[in-house]
Design an enzyme around this catalytic site. Structure first.
Site, mmCIF file in Angstrom:
data_model
loop_
_atom_site.group_PDB
_atom_site.id
_atom_site.type_symbol
_atom_site.label_atom_id
_atom_site.label_comp_id
_atom_site.label_asym_id
_atom_site.label_seq_id
_atom_site.Cartn_x
_atom_site.Cartn_y
_atom_site.Cartn_z
ATOM 1 N N LYS A 27 61.242 36.793 -7.565
ATOM 2 C CA LYS A 27 62.079 35.771 -7.110
ATOM 3 C C LYS A 27 62.420 35.385 -9.328
ATOM 4 C CE LYS A 27 62.891 33.346 -3.822
ATOM 5 N NZ LYS A 27 63.257 32.573 -2.546
ATOM 6 N N ARG A 98 61.500 26.473 -4.766
ATOM 7 C CA ARG A 98 61.755 27.731 -3.675
ATOM 8 C C ARG A 98 60.012 28.101 -4.321
ATOM 9 N NH1 ARG A 98 67.017 27.738 -4.134
ATOM 10 N NH2 ARG A 98 68.428 27.705 -2.254
ATOM 11 N N GLY A 107 59.964 33.710 4.322
ATOM 12 C CA GLY A 107 60.000 32.199 5.678
ATOM 13 C C GLY A 107 58.316 32.227 5.302
ATOM 14 N N MET A 109 56.520 30.614 3.169
ATOM 15 C CA MET A 109 56.399 30.095 2.184
ATOM 16 C C MET A 109 57.021 28.738 2.939
ATOM 17 S SD MET A 109 54.447 31.440 -1.072
ATOM 18 C CE MET A 109 55.018 32.861 -1.110
ATOM 19 N N ARG A 371 66.831 40.686 -4.127
ATOM 20 C CA ARG A 371 65.242 41.238 -3.663
ATOM 21 C C ARG A 371 65.462 42.225 -3.636
ATOM 22 N NH1 ARG A 371 62.727 37.028 0.388
ATOM 23 N NH2 ARG A 371 64.402 37.410 2.190
ATOM 24 N N HIS A 485 65.775 34.923 11.190
ATOM 25 C CA HIS A 485 63.992 34.727 10.622
ATOM 26 C C HIS A 485 63.466 36.304 11.328
ATOM 27 C CE1 HIS A 485 59.751 33.855 12.015
ATOM 28 N NE2 HIS A 485 59.373 34.430 10.839
ATOM 29 N N SER A 793 32.294 67.286 5.825
ATOM 30 C CA SER A 793 33.163 66.995 6.480
ATOM 31 C C SER A 793 32.623 65.459 6.137
ATOM 32 C CB SER A 793 33.782 66.994 7.539
ATOM 33 O OG SER A 793 34.635 66.249 7.847
ATOM 34 N N CYS A 860 36.719 62.638 7.865
ATOM 35 C CA CYS A 860 37.118 63.135 9.349
ATOM 36 C C CYS A 860 37.195 61.638 10.534
ATOM 37 C CB CYS A 860 37.348 64.483 10.224
ATOM 38 S SG CYS A 860 35.533 64.111 10.491
ATOM 39 N N TYR A 880 40.956 68.182 1.921
ATOM 40 C CA TYR A 880 41.264 67.602 3.601
ATOM 41 C C TYR A 880 41.238 66.182 3.402
ATOM 42 C CZ TYR A 880 38.408 69.096 6.242
ATOM 43 O OH TYR A 880 37.084 69.152 6.901
#
Length: 901
Positions: A27, A98, A107, A109, A371, A485, A793, A860, A880
């Site tokens: 902010k 704020r 919402g 804080m 934002r 909210h 693996s 895996c 992978y």
């Protein structure tokens, strides 16, 4: 040189800028940036996130002393720019206080508005503005907010409403009114007195009258709110580090409650639910910002098009809506045009969808915040692809904009089109967050877990409901708009949500919700369509979602950049086919033990276990061979052309024997042996710590006939497919190896069996034999093992268990406490521990490739589908990752992002 702790902005100048989010919070950085690009922003200053950390270490008094000179100078700067005086009775400067963390936490804080008011200042404001109602309305709001946030008046009990709201509702009832705007000046004065009296009764202290005392109390309260329950929970949910802290933003107040030429609102440059390129939002005339998000009044849409799409006014005929609830475009066309211009400027500057808060004070527009907007998974994909098509961003940026885990929202069922036609519509609200949800009604957030599938039904939600919202399958509210909210948080979570269903009458005491002449009780089933806003009676059948369009393009782009393949963990042909549809390129883990539990298979398995001789075991295994071969054929065919890693039998044998007396007797009768013999064998197999006992390759080395049967089934299945022209690529994996000798013995059995089958069939196929690195010793001696193994693996589930010494089955009793206390940042079974377990993975990979440079390496464990763990695997150089079918797209995107970064 002293460290700078306070950064001022205003009148087009700013000491900060957008790239200082770590220091100024999102902010604060954006308030500074808006000043620099010419957007009208009320002047103010930001106290850095570092001060929050100092406060948590040093406490209130030292931090106030450190801050005092800079805060006083910054307040004087606001006084100069606004021609007001902080704490003055005649011409007072009022400010908002704020929070502002690096990552958006809507919402979670605390916020305080109208700070600086007292009995003298309210008279000065009334005189200066010529609007006594506005002055006293601002004062009663301030006493309520300050009392709740700073003085701790807000109740935590679900059965009690806020003490100030209780007083307010009593006054409204006596007056016979519904809206705050219907209160008279005398009503407001009376409310202030009652509110202050309530503060005195509950806290034992008078409400503070000094503006400076009020300011320091508010700053400290914002710092404290970083550690409130909902903020901590939100951080855990979104992987936001505790050490980041929050900044504090102090700004000169601008007022949307100064009459009919004033307003406040929230707007989005694009649709946060669908991603459509439509400027939209909600506003209220003669209101302050909290009114819009709290849902206490029905908000109005900003654009005409928005009104047609989202009107949450079911009880008002279509032709009356425009006159009773006109859009901002109709009520304030000049201001709408300016706001429309500003929103385009902000989106062009940030190159992303913006979520803005604004206030109009007596015909002048002010931006209070911008934002990058929270959005659903569907909107996330569409916005990224639209911006790419508009040439605003490139392909790499488009991929990096996406949150891999949010793709999960696109992979789950939606309502079946046939079933939905016959569903009974109970009510209609706003399509606040798309998707389909079916569940049983609960009315309190802390009870959302009472049912496996629950729908949280509230008059309106608040930040205290966060945990229950996360547990519930869907959220339904009677009040609130698209920026309430419930709507904003649900979109951020990817939860289906219908808000502002005005025909709902929720009674918390009786735990019922009434819609017309229908009353539903807690536990009754309902269904929500978050894409249309419809609420249906009972359950509605669902179907699989569509994976084409922009989602398909995202996946294609991901494959274009990735250097690491994504496989799947699958034990059945069905799972393998599903994963292949999602883009899996092979199977990284096929668990053969899952194939032994069905029907007559378990009987043959138990016969093998109970056999006292090798001959008896082989006879039983011969019965299992055709089942295994059939299963392997189906899985190899489903993944034709790609490698399929098949793990040999892994769990201890006691998992397959009956432990109930009745089942033991049944088995004894079937096998023609005594019950005592069965009991004795079960007792013999019982182990103190079976996860570290007779399992994995230890079984195969003790009973080589098991490995022989499984190897034969795999090789025969591949040959059968080859005869049909199907490209089967089996990779046989030996589990739980800790020494090279364990692997060598198992590999020899596999190779001998394969050779024998090849001779019998006068044919051959290519296969590989590798191992699962899941024991720390295997990672430490990986160079020795790699000389004989074709692939590694990493089984990070067991490797995590053995490295930490935590039992996966029992750790749930203490892991949440460890995470709350900061002993661990994450559950190591969900997010790979890169510093410890990861070090073994890295070492094992490097050692393995030092002996065999072209060694194929994968992972895996469950970590194979977790984005930060996937990035780690990319950085280690794995070939992978493997994960469950529904996480394949998430891993594909995460792998591409890792390559781009």
């Amino acid at each position: 040189m002293n460290k700078k702790r306070v950064y001022s902005f205003g009148n087009g100048n700013a000491e900060g800028k957008a790239d200082m989010k770590n220091l100024l919070g999102g902010k604060g950085a954006n308030l500074a940036e808006m000043n620099l690009i010419g957007v009208p922003v009320p002047p103010g200053f930001t106290i850095t996130t570092e001060v929050c950390t100092e406060y948590n270490e040093l406490g209130k008094k030292p931090v106030v002393e450190l801050l005092k000179p800079e805060v006083e100078a910054a307040i004087h700067n606001i006084e100069r720019l606004t021609s007001t005086k902080f704490g003055d009775a005649q011409n007072p400067l009022l400010v908002s206080v704020r929070s502002g963390a690096r990552a958006s936490m809507p919402g979670m804080m605390d916020t305080i508005l109208n700070l600086g008011l007292n009995d003298e200042a309210v008279a000065g404001i009334a005189k200066k503005s010529g609007n006594e109602w506005f002055a006293w309305d601002s004062y009663r709001r301030f006493v309520q907010m300050y009392g709740d946030v700073v003085l701790g008046m807000k109740t935590e009990s679900k059965d009690e409403i806020d003490p100030f709201e209780k007083i307010m509702e009593a006054v409204k009832e006596v007056k016979g009114i519904n809206l705050d705007t219907e209160l008279t000046v005398e009503d407001l004065k009376d409310l202030v007195k009652r509110f202050k009296k309530a503060v005195k009764e509950q806290t034992g202290k008078d409400f503070p009258t000094s503006a400076w005392d009020q300011l320091w109390g508010a700053i400290i309260a914002v710092f404290d709110s970083w550690q409130n329950t909902r903020a901590i929970y939100y951080r855990r949910l979104n992987n936001i580090p505790d050490e980041w802290g929050t900044a504090v933003n102090v700004q000169a107040m601008v007022f949307g409650n100064m009459g009919n030429t004033s307003a406040t609102g929230v707007a989005f440059t694009r649709d946060a639910a669908t991603g459509e390129n439509l400027f939209n939002g909600e506003y209220l005339i003669n209101a302050q910002g909290e009114d819009v998000v709290a849902g206490v009044r029905t908000p109005q849409e900003i654009t005409l098009e928005g009104s047609r799409r989202w009107a949450n006014l079911q009880n008002i005929p279509e032709n009356e809506r425009a006159t009773k609830y006109p859009s901002l475009e109709e009520t304030m066309p000049v201001l709408f045009k300016e706001l429309n211009s500003v929103q385009q400027k902000l989106e062009d500057h940030y190159k992303d969808m913006q979520d803005m808060e604004f206030t109009i004070q007596e015909g002048k527009l002010w931006l209070l915040q911008t934002r990058n907007g929270k959005r659903t998974g569907a909107a996330m994909v569409k916005i990224a692809m639209d911006l790419l098509r508009e040439k605003t961003i490139d392909e790499k940026t488009a991929l990096l904009r996406l949150e891999p885990n949010k793709l999960d929202e696109l992979l789950h069922p939606v309502f079946d089109s046939v079933a939905i036609r016959s569903a009974n519509v109970l009510a209609k609200g706003l399509p606040a967050s798309p998707g389909a949800a079916t569940g049983q009604i609960v009315f309190f957030a802390d009870e959302a877990g009472n049912y496996e599938n629950s729908i949280l039904v509230r008059i309106e939600t608040s930040p205290e409901d966060l945990e229950g919202m996360n547990v519930a399958r869907g959220i339904l509210t009677a009040r609130g708009g698209m920026t309430s909210h419930a709507a904003v948080v649900a979109r951020g979570m990817g939860k289906c949500c219908v808000s502002g269903a005005g025909s709902l009458r929720v009674n918390y005491k009786t735990r019922t919700v009434t819609i017309g002449d229908i009353t539903l009780n807690e536990g009754d089933w309902i269904s929500l369509n978050g894409s249309t806003g419809e609420v249906y009676e009972d359950k509605v059948m669902t179907r699989k979602p569509d994976m084409s369009g922009d989602f398909g393009l995202i996946m294609e782009m991901s494959d274009k950049f990735t250097r690491m393949n994504v496989r799947t963990n699958a034990d059945t042909p069905k799972d393998a086919k599903t994963a292949r549809e999602y883009g899996a390129k092979g199977i990284g883990l096929c668990r053969t033990e899952h194939m032994f539990f069905e029907g007559s298979r378990i009987k043959a398995m138990r016969e093998m276990i109970l056999a006292s001789t090798t001959t008896g075991r082989k006879k039983a295994l011969a019965k299992l061979l055709p089942y295994q071969r059939e299963d392997f054929e189906g899985i190899l065919e489903a993944m034709a052309g790609y490698g399929v890693t098949i793990r040999l039998l892994d769990p201890p044998l006691h998992e397959f024997v009956p432990h109930q007396l009745a089942t033991q007797k049944e088995l004894a009768d079937e096998m023609g042996i005594s019950l005592d013999m069965v009991k004795a064998k079960v007792a013999e197999l019982e182990e103190f710590n079976p996860m570290l006992g007779h399992r994995g390759c230890r079984l195969g080395n003790t009973y080589p006939e098991i490995t022989e049967m499984q190897a034969r089934a795999i090789i025969e299945a591949a040959l059968n497919l080859k005869s049909k022209g199907i490209d089967a690529r089996p990779e046989i994996m030996v589990p739980l190896v800790g020494t090279i000798k364990e692997f060598e013995i198992q590999a020899e059995i596999i190779h001998k069996t394969a050779k024998k089958v090849f001779e019998e069939r006068n044919d051959s196929i290519h296969y590989q034999v590798g191992t699962m690195i899941e024991i720390p010793r295997a990672a430490l001696t990986a160079d020795l093992i790699a000389r004989e193994a074709d692939f590694f693996s990493f089984g990070t589930n067991d490797l995590t268990q053995m490295t930490f010494g935590y039992s996966r089955d029992d750790a749930g009793s203490f892991l949440p406490i460890y995470i709350n206390k900061g002993i661990l940042k994450n559950d190591p079974f969900q997010v790979l521990d890169q510093d410890g377990v990861g070090l073994l993975v890295k070492m094992g990979t490097e050692k393995g490739r030092s002996a065999k440079p072209d060694l194929k390496v994968g992972i895996c464990g469950e970590h194979g589908g977790e984005p930060s763990s996937v990035e780690f695997c990319h950085n280690v150089g794995m070939n992978y990752v493997s994960c469950s079918p529904f996480r394949v797209p998430i891993a594909r995107l995460a792998a591409a992002q890792a390559a781009i970064r």
